[in-house]
Design a protein around this motif. Sequence first.
Motif, PDB file in Angstrom:
ATOM      1  N   UNK A   1       0.818  -1.215   0.000  1.00 42.07           N
ATOM      2  CA  UNK A   1       0.000   0.000   0.000  1.00 42.07           C
ATOM      3  C   UNK A   1       0.853   1.266   0.000  1.00 42.07           C
ATOM      4  N   UNK A   2       2.133   1.139  -0.339  1.00 39.42           N
ATOM      5  CA  UNK A   2       3.014   2.313  -0.392  1.00 39.42           C
ATOM      6  C   UNK A   2       2.669   3.139  -1.629  1.00 39.42           C
ATOM      7  N   UNK A   3       2.478   4.440  -1.441  1.00 37.62           N
ATOM      8  CA  UNK A   3       2.215   5.322  -2.573  1.00 37.62           C
ATOM      9  C   UNK A   3       3.450   6.170  -2.862  1.00 37.62           C
ATOM     10  N   UNK A   4       3.760   6.303  -4.152  1.00 35.29           N
ATOM     11  CA  UNK A   4       4.946   7.043  -4.585  1.00 35.29           C
ATOM     12  C   UNK A   4       4.506   8.384  -5.177  1.00 35.29           C
ATOM     13  N   UNK A   5       5.102   9.461  -4.679  1.00 37.63           N
ATOM     14  CA  UNK A   5       4.793  10.815  -5.148  1.00 37.63           C
ATOM     15  C   UNK A   5       6.079  11.446  -5.678  1.00 37.63           C
TER      16      UNK A   5
END
Length: 391
Positions: A122-126
């Motif tokens: 569930x890691x989100x990359x920005x």
Amino acid sequence: MNILFIIGGNDKGGVLTWLVDLAKELDKAGVNLSFAASLKGASYKALSNYGKAYILPSKSKMYNPKVVAGIPWYSPRVMLHNWKTKNLNSIEISKLVDENEIDRLITIGFSDIPKLRVKRKDVQVISVLHTVPRIDTTPFKLKSRFITYKLSKVDKVVAVGDVIRQRLEKFLKEEIILIPNSCKDFSVFKDKKIILKEKFNIPLNTKSIGSLGRFSKTKGFLELINIFETLALEHQNLHCVLGGSPSSDSEKEYFKEVKSFASKSDYANRIHFLGNVNNEDFYPIIDIYLLISVNSIESFGLVAIEAMSSNIPVIATGKGGPLEIIDHKNTGFLVEDNSVESFSKYISALLLSNDLYDKIASNGREAFLKRFTNEIWGKKWLRLFKSTIKS
């Protein structure tokens, strides 16, 4: 909320200052921060005040391709090194994500987006963009295609200025979030004025125009001296201040050219080169700030809001970033034709009218307080991180 920032091997200076300011605001909000970079130094060490700072195992090399018939030819050795660097660092970053239970991974730019191999799904990359190419001159728009491909691997793309967003929109389908830059309040350093003027041998009862930045031709230091020379005879107490130092070979050549030009001026004793000076030691001795862009467009113009925070009127080239910062003749002045005459006209008006000077300075500072403080900016970032969690 646990956030990990990835700093590329070539990110330094303004980018690290930006990150330190953001870290302060997120730390106040109770966010758990970590940082990973393949560089060292005082600016990077400062981040350890706000979270864990890790050193990545390898550093990428800058591309300096030879251009033949408009086609860049990249060194196979550099390309192989950077490919190995990417893999080594991606493995280390993946470990950090799992060990620190990271929710958000933030990359500065598009070059160092890692290939994650993590248990946490569930890691989100920005990805945060401080600059992108204005014109893609590569064959078949290869640069644009490369940027599009890299950014397709992230969940959110953030631009720090509207100019950057507009450039990205030409070839990127994904939504681009705009969070304009901010700065700390430089007015707190105004009491240093007398000490700093004495330090730099600038008479106390004088006025100064000036610019601050790296010594690139695009920053208009030659133009600054030309503007000063047109005003020097009429305004006998006016001085010209240049802050910054060269780093690359081309900048060193330009620095020599500017120094030589200044030394031949009839008013050379009123032209001051401060060298690599801290921003907080520059603004207290400046009365009018000039943001001159030569054959380039400012992606944002951070120095403009820094000067405005210091109660200093800003006169800027009327293209790019300054257009979203300055309300012409209200919070500053915009020079569309970029001519010496137009800059000189606005400087003279400010020097000859205390009422006009006070109005522009006051309105500029009010605009800073309403739109560009670190506190306002930090809340925008926090809202973004929370919204991505909900989604």
